[in-house]
Design an enzyme around this catalytic site. Structure first.
Site, PDB file in Angstrom:
ATOM      1  N   GLU A 123       0.807  -1.225   0.000  1.00 61.37           N
ATOM      2  CA  GLU A 123       0.000   0.000   0.000  1.00 61.37           C
ATOM      3  C   GLU A 123       0.843   1.280   0.000  1.00 61.37           C
ATOM      4  O   GLU A 123       0.761   2.084   0.952  1.00 61.37           O
ATOM      5  CB  GLU A 123      -0.957   0.003   1.201  1.00 61.37           C
ATOM      6  CG  GLU A 123      -1.925  -1.167   1.215  1.00 61.37           C
ATOM      7  CD  GLU A 123      -2.878  -1.148   2.417  1.00 61.37           C
ATOM      8  OE1 GLU A 123      -2.739  -0.269   3.279  1.00 61.37           O
ATOM      9  OE2 GLU A 123      -3.765  -2.011   2.467  1.00 61.37           O
ATOM     10  N   GLU A 153      -5.306  -8.677   0.794  1.00 63.93           N
ATOM     11  CA  GLU A 153      -5.967  -8.342   2.058  1.00 63.93           C
ATOM     12  C   GLU A 153      -7.444  -8.103   1.780  1.00 63.93           C
ATOM     13  O   GLU A 153      -7.807  -7.481   0.785  1.00 63.93           O
ATOM     14  CB  GLU A 153      -5.409  -7.058   2.702  1.00 63.93           C
ATOM     15  CG  GLU A 153      -4.036  -7.189   3.292  1.00 63.93           C
ATOM     16  CD  GLU A 153      -3.547  -5.898   3.942  1.00 63.93           C
ATOM     17  OE1 GLU A 153      -4.374  -5.085   4.422  1.00 63.93           O
ATOM     18  OE2 GLU A 153      -2.319  -5.694   3.951  1.00 63.93           O
TER      19      GLU A 153
HETATM   20  O1  IFM Z   1      -3.923  -3.288   9.244  1.00 63.34           O
HETATM   21  C1  IFM Z   1      -3.929  -2.757   7.958  1.00 63.34           C
HETATM   22  C2  IFM Z   1      -2.767  -3.310   7.149  1.00 63.34           C
HETATM   23  O2  IFM Z   1      -1.536  -3.105   7.770  1.00 63.34           O
HETATM   24  C3  IFM Z   1      -2.725  -2.656   5.785  1.00 63.34           C
HETATM   25  N1  IFM Z   1      -4.010  -2.722   5.137  1.00 63.34           N
HETATM   26  C4  IFM Z   1      -5.176  -2.351   5.888  1.00 63.34           C
HETATM   27  C5  IFM Z   1      -5.202  -3.063   7.218  1.00 63.34           C
HETATM   28  C6  IFM Z   1      -6.450  -2.652   8.010  1.00 63.34           C
HETATM   29  O3  IFM Z   1      -6.452  -1.281   8.238  1.00 63.34           O
END
Ligand code: IFM
Length: 443
Positions: free
Chosen positions: A163, A349
């Site tokens: 990210e 994710e």
């Molecule tokens: O916890 C975070 C992760 O580190 C990166 N993506 C989003 C998740 C939830 O906020």
């Protein structure tokens, strides 16, 4: 819902969020260690000092992964455990931790996917400007190359950055994340140098000629939809779409930043040296997509950036205040395929924080999370059915952990973690996911 036989069923974590012991065995402090120890930065003054104590409990955690039936696990390496000052001398004890973890995973039949940078830059590099310093791209590539050399025989799935948009926006523009900077010029530089570091790392991997290695980047994406048909709402929604969804992908796949964003940031636009876009565009093997929610956006001249997100009344929202919008997963997968071609995709994710608590028997019943996962898997399945090359799904997160500026107040895990005792317990969603995976894998 039948998924392809070789589909990866995983869960994801990140080093600073779960490991604890951030300075153990010669590790160098990271910007998150420093940031979380700065008063007023993290809810309740929480830090990652202990987190889930995964640094000591990794074997137990692999046992939990086995119980879940995972065939893949995405985790990140803490750069400062390997290179305490970010470059130079290698700390073999740090390296050994990840070697043991990888061997443990492989022994359990679990495919590791390593993220090289999930936000914990060595603090000493920040003292030289961090990602706003162009040299950081090279420091990152050197560290990445070291990791490929040390673990490339056993690890075949590599993600460079997690990210980068969040690092740029929350870390350098709005200051809610480490390193806590609020400077649009530094943000634009950081974004560009992360891209450059990504490209150089991909080139380093190619240079090693590891036959089975696959490399990609992980981006947070989501639909940015106008609140109405009005031209102003459409205009701001497009701007946000270009900023969030295109800002890192257009350079990688098209060799340019989106014009609308460059025009918006004007004099702060990143300085692009002649060969940069070629480096950034070095072909990758997959794209990782982190999907959580959509934004519905309205023009609002009274707001600093001329827009605001419109809360969707009547829709379920998670503890993060994020609307549950599973269709958005399909929309974004389709958008990526239509826009950038048929590159293999992973959902690296996807997950939700809900106010989980154990009942008198110590069980954690989280039906909302079960619904969340099921609904998103339906959309993932729909995408595969439509020919989108989706290769795996990693739930965020394996266990409740340190949710950055929110400390331990948000629980995303399939495993409940009692942060006082470090006891883990399978939530109902973990059991559901395990059964679902077993059904898919013929178990
Ligand atoms: O916890 C975070 C992760 O580190 C990166 N993506 C989003 C998740 C939830 O906020």
């Amino acid at each position: 819902m039948r998924f392809p036989k070789d589909f990866l069923w995983g869960a994801a974590t990140a080093a600073y969020q779960i490991e604890g012991s951030p300075l153990a065995d010669g590790a160098g402090a990271s910007i998150w260690h420093r940031f979380s120890h700065t008063p007023g930065t993290i809810l309740n003054g929480d830090t990652g000092d202990v987190a889930c104590d995964h640094y000591h409990r990794w074997q137990e955690d692999i046992e939990w992964m086995k119980r879940l039936g995972l065939n893949a696990y995405r985790f990140s390496v803490a750069w400062g455990r390997i290179l305490p000052t970010g470059r130079g001398a290698v700390n073999h004890k740090g390296l050994d931790f990840y070697k043991r973890l990888v061997d443990g995973l492989l022994g359990a039949g679990i495919t590791p996917m390593i993220t090289l940078y999930h936000w914990d830059l060595p603090a000493e590099l920040q003292d030289m400007g961090g990602w706003a310093n162009r040299d950081c791209a090279k420091w990152f590539a050197d560290y990445a190359c070291l990791m490929f050399r040390e673990l490339g025989d056993r690890v075949h799935l590599w993600a460079t950055l997690n990210e980068p948009w969040v690092v740029m926006a929350l870390g350098y523009l709005w200051g809610q994340h480490a390193p806590g900077i609020r400077d649009i010029g530094a943000a634009a530089k950081a974004g560009h140098h992360m891209l450059l570091g990504h490209g150089k790392a991909v080139q380093a991997l190619r240079g090693l000629g590891l036959p089975n290695a696959r490399i990609g980047i992980v981006t947070n994406l989501g639909p940015q939809q106008p609140a109405s048909d009005s031209p102003q709402d459409q205009m701001v929604a497009t701007l946000w779409h270009n900023f969030i969804n295109r800002y890192f992908l257009d350079p990688i796949f098209r060799g340019e930043y989106p014009d609308t964003v460059l025009n918006f940031i004007g004099e702060f636009a990143p300085r692009v040296a002649p060969d940069d876009m070629q480096t950034i565009g070095t072909p990758i093997d997959f794209l990782g997509i982190n999907y959580y929610t959509r934004n519905v956006i309205a023009y609002d001249a009274s707001e600093p950036i001329g827009s605001r997100t419109v809360y969707q009344e009547g829709r379920l929202h998670t503890e993060m205040g994020w609307e549950v919008y599973p269709e958005g997963l399909y929309e974004i997968l389709k958008w990526v395929r239509d826009e950038y071609g048929a590159i293999p995709l992973y959902i690296t994710e996807n997950g939700a924080a809900f106010p989980d608590a154990p009942n008198a028997q110590g069980e954690v019943d989280d039906p909302l999370r079960v619904d969340y996962i099921r609904a998103h898997l339906e959309q993932a399945h729909r995408a595969i059915h439509d020919g989108i090359p989706l290769r795996g799904y990693f739930y965020w997160s394996l266990m409740d952990n340190f949710e950055w500026a929110f400390g331990y107040s948000k629980r995303f895990g399939l495993l409940y973690v009692d942060h006082a005792t470090q006891r883990r317990a399978m939530k109902t969603s973990g059991r559901w996911y395990a059964e679902f995976i077993a059904g898919q894998r013929g178990g």
